[in-house]
Enzyme design. Structure first.
Site, PDB file in Angstrom:
ATOM      1  N   GLU A  74      -5.696   0.629   5.423  1.00  0.00           N
ATOM      2  CA  GLU A  74      -5.807   1.168   6.781  1.00  0.00           C
ATOM      3  C   GLU A  74      -6.902   0.451   7.560  1.00  0.00           C
ATOM      4  OE1 GLU A  74      -3.884   3.002   8.429  1.00  0.00           O
ATOM      5  OE2 GLU A  74      -2.542   3.583   6.824  1.00  0.00           O
TER       6      GLU A  74
ATOM      7  N   TRP B  28       0.826  -1.218   0.000  1.00  0.00           N
ATOM      8  CA  TRP B  28       0.000   0.000   0.000  1.00  0.00           C
ATOM      9  C   TRP B  28       0.858   1.264   0.000  1.00  0.00           C
ATOM     10  CZ3 TRP B  28      -0.542  -4.076   3.400  1.00  0.00           C
ATOM     11  CH2 TRP B  28       0.139  -3.964   4.613  1.00  0.00           C
ATOM     12  N   ARG B  29       2.160   1.085   0.072  1.00  0.00           N
ATOM     13  CA  ARG B  29       3.024   2.271  -0.038  1.00  0.00           C
ATOM     14  C   ARG B  29       3.451   2.516  -1.474  1.00  0.00           C
ATOM     15  NH1 ARG B  29       6.284   1.367   5.545  1.00  0.00           N
ATOM     16  NH2 ARG B  29       4.641   2.183   6.879  1.00  0.00           N
TER      17      ARG B  29
ATOM     18  N   LEU C  20      -9.607 -12.797   8.749  1.00  0.00           N
ATOM     19  CA  LEU C  20      -8.970 -11.541   9.176  1.00  0.00           C
ATOM     20  C   LEU C  20      -9.588 -11.014  10.479  1.00  0.00           C
ATOM     21  CD1 LEU C  20      -6.684  -9.911   7.920  1.00  0.00           C
ATOM     22  CD2 LEU C  20      -8.352  -8.651   6.582  1.00  0.00           C
TER      23      LEU C  20
ATOM     24  N   CYS D   3      10.417   2.088  18.326  1.00  0.00           N
ATOM     25  CA  CYS D   3       9.850   2.428  19.639  1.00  0.00           C
ATOM     26  C   CYS D   3       8.811   1.357  20.000  1.00  0.00           C
ATOM     27  CB  CYS D   3       9.221   3.817  19.578  1.00  0.00           C
ATOM     28  SG  CYS D   3       8.850   4.492  21.196  1.00  0.00           S
TER      29      CYS D   3
ATOM     30  N   ASP E   2      -2.763   6.074  16.351  1.00  0.00           N
ATOM     31  CA  ASP E   2      -3.111   4.670  16.608  1.00  0.00           C
ATOM     32  C   ASP E   2      -2.232   4.211  17.773  1.00  0.00           C
ATOM     33  OD1 ASP E   2      -0.592   4.426  15.539  1.00  0.00           O
ATOM     34  OD2 ASP E   2      -1.119   2.905  14.055  1.00  0.00           O
TER      35      ASP E   2
ATOM     36  N   CYS F 148      13.729  13.006  23.401  1.00  0.00           N
ATOM     37  CA  CYS F 148      12.751  12.125  24.050  1.00  0.00           C
ATOM     38  C   CYS F 148      12.851  12.163  25.576  1.00  0.00           C
ATOM     39  CB  CYS F 148      12.970  10.695  23.554  1.00  0.00           C
ATOM     40  SG  CYS F 148      11.808   9.532  24.276  1.00  0.00           S
TER      41      CYS F 148
ATOM     42  N   TYR G 163      -9.147   8.127  13.158  1.00  0.00           N
ATOM     43  CA  TYR G 163      -7.861   7.605  12.710  1.00  0.00           C
ATOM     44  C   TYR G 163      -7.862   7.341  11.192  1.00  0.00           C
ATOM     45  CZ  TYR G 163      -4.257   4.455  11.375  1.00  0.00           C
ATOM     46  OH  TYR G 163      -3.236   3.902  10.671  1.00  0.00           O
TER      47      TYR G 163
ATOM     48  N   CYS H 246      16.194   2.678  21.706  1.00  0.00           N
ATOM     49  CA  CYS H 246      16.442   4.127  21.767  1.00  0.00           C
ATOM     50  C   CYS H 246      17.760   4.516  21.089  1.00  0.00           C
ATOM     51  CB  CYS H 246      16.433   4.602  23.206  1.00  0.00           C
ATOM     52  SG  CYS H 246      14.842   4.275  24.003  1.00  0.00           S
TER      53      CYS H 246
ATOM     54  N   TYR I  15     -12.778  -9.365  13.054  1.00  0.00           N
ATOM     55  CA  TYR I  15     -13.468  -8.054  13.156  1.00  0.00           C
ATOM     56  C   TYR I  15     -14.231  -7.766  11.853  1.00  0.00           C
ATOM     57  CZ  TYR I  15     -10.472  -7.460  17.218  1.00  0.00           C
ATOM     58  OH  TYR I  15      -9.827  -7.637  18.405  1.00  0.00           O
TER      59      TYR I  15
HETATM   60 FE1  SF4 Z   1      10.874   5.617  21.729  1.00  0.00          FE
HETATM   61 FE2  SF4 Z   1      11.998   7.764  22.787  1.00  0.00          FE
HETATM   62 FE3  SF4 Z   1      13.327   5.491  22.714  1.00  0.00          FE
HETATM   63 FE4  SF4 Z   1      12.821   6.810  20.479  1.00  0.00          FE
HETATM   64  S1  SF4 Z   1      14.099   7.473  22.143  1.00  0.00           S
HETATM   65  S2  SF4 Z   1      12.632   4.590  20.807  1.00  0.00           S
HETATM   66  S3  SF4 Z   1      10.818   7.683  20.909  1.00  0.00           S
HETATM   67  S4  SF4 Z   1      11.462   5.872  23.849  1.00  0.00           S
END
Ligand code: SF4
Length: 361
Positions: A34, A21-22, A77, A189, A135, A205, A117, A196, A79
């Protein structure tokens, strides 16, 4: 926010997954993707998305399709209200928008099954409108980035997340920006072990700075799924097996299954099946053979479905709680749209028939 936006876009250009879908800006295809992606993993969605678009390539094809065909393409699928709403919305787009998916988030939200959304995703990704999306992935990234340590289900917290997402979307390439946020949540994340050190937002962050990212976002514990016992029967008459269809709305709406129903508290499964067949399909069955049980987890209930082969029933079919029935050649129930629990039931019946050397399933 400007720096966050720039870092996100740069990271997305280099790291985005190559998903079908991209490859398109077709709003219909993006809307389908979506809708499928809600509550469902990307890897699961890809083949469904490709098959669905092959079968219903545009709004007109979906609007004029038979609901059984649409549910058939969705089978497995989950729902299923998503599929029913997609078709209803396609019909409305044909009737009131000249067959073109609206480019305005408010118009999109007026369509069946399209919430804030999905409207934001379609408007931003297909039309580059500066509309936000939040989301689960975006909520996690933003709550960590901004250091939100309250329950994200609280209305004021939800409002704050949407405001932050809206601020981010008000800039260049809002569609890519929204996808970057979602992609970062999916790939970097992540819920339990955010990476991080690989994150383009680390310097901005709050959770990373304080070292509590893995404990965010705060969420109230979901109540445990309720246990439900039910029974269903392989009911044969003159070589045909009985299938029933659920009404169009509600759990598994519009899907076909073996007749039966929920058991009452401490009810014997065989007695419960006989009662359900009498009350819900108007048939009396004198003898049942236990074939086994399958389990299935819905969002709020954990179902244990006991399965029986039944002697030929007496009486005329009279439905209560189903909206259609068919007597089918054994084997053809799996060609009608049905949910995962019925698929498991049919597999169990087929397996036990094979092991017992019987051709009843
Ligand atoms: Fe998530 Fe912050 Fe870590 Fe990035 S730095 S992965 S936004 S917790």
């Amino acid at each position: 926010m400007k720096q966050v936006r720039r870092a996100l876009l740069k990271w997305y250009r280099a790291n985005r997954r190559d998903l079908p879908w991209r490859q398109t800006r077709d709003p219909y295809a993006i809307w389908v993707s979506e809708t499928m992606l809600q509550q469902t993993r990307v890897e699961t969605v890809v083949p469904y998305y490709e098959r669905f678009l092959e079968r219903f390539p545009d709004v007109q094809a979906l609007a004029s399709a038979d609901m059984d065909d649409v549910l058939g393409a969705w089978a497995g699928l989950g729902y299923y209200s998503r599929a029913r709403n997609l078709k209803a919305a396609a019909r409305e787009i044909t009737d009131t928008h000249g067959g073109r998916v609206p480019d305005d988030a408010e118009d999109l939200r007026a369509l069946p099954g399209i919430g804030r959304y999905t409207a934001g995703a379609v408007a931003s990704i297909a039309f580059d409108r500066p509309e936000p999306v939040v989301d689960g992935n975006v909520a996690r990234v933003l709550s960590r980035l901004l250091g939100i340590r309250e329950d994200i289900k609280r209305p004021q917290v939800n409002k704050r997340l949407w405001e932050a997402a809206a601020t981010l979307a008000r800039g260049p390439h809002p569609g890519n920006l929204n996808q970057a946020l979602m992609e970062l949540g999916a790939l970097v994340c992540t819920p339990a072990e955010p990476r991080c050190l690989a994150c383009p937002l680390a310097v901005h962050c709050d959770a990373h700075r304080r070292g509590d990212a893995a404990s965010l976002p705060k969420k109230q514990r979901k109540p445990a799924a309720r246990r439900v016992e039910a029974a269903a029967g392989w009911v044969l008459r003159r070589g045909k097996v009985l299938a029933v269809r659920r009404p169009p709305t509600g759990l598994l709406g519009g899907l076909w299954e073996l007749p039966g129903g929920d058991l009452e508290q401490r009810e014997d499964p065989a007695a419960g099946l006989v009662r359900n067949l009498r009350e819900r399909v108007g048939l009396s069955v004198a003898r049942t053979d236990y074939a086994g049980a399958v389990e299935h987890l819905f969002s709020h209930r954990r179902l244990r479905l006991h399965l029986f082969r039944c002697d030929p029933p007496r009486g005329r079919t009279r439905l209560d709680g189903f909206d259609a029935h068919r007597w089918l050649a054994p084997g053809s129930l799996c060609e009608l749209p049905h949910g995962a629990v019925t698929r498991k039931a049919l597999a169990l019946l087929a397996g036990t028939a094979a092991s017992a050397g019987s051709d009843r399933a």
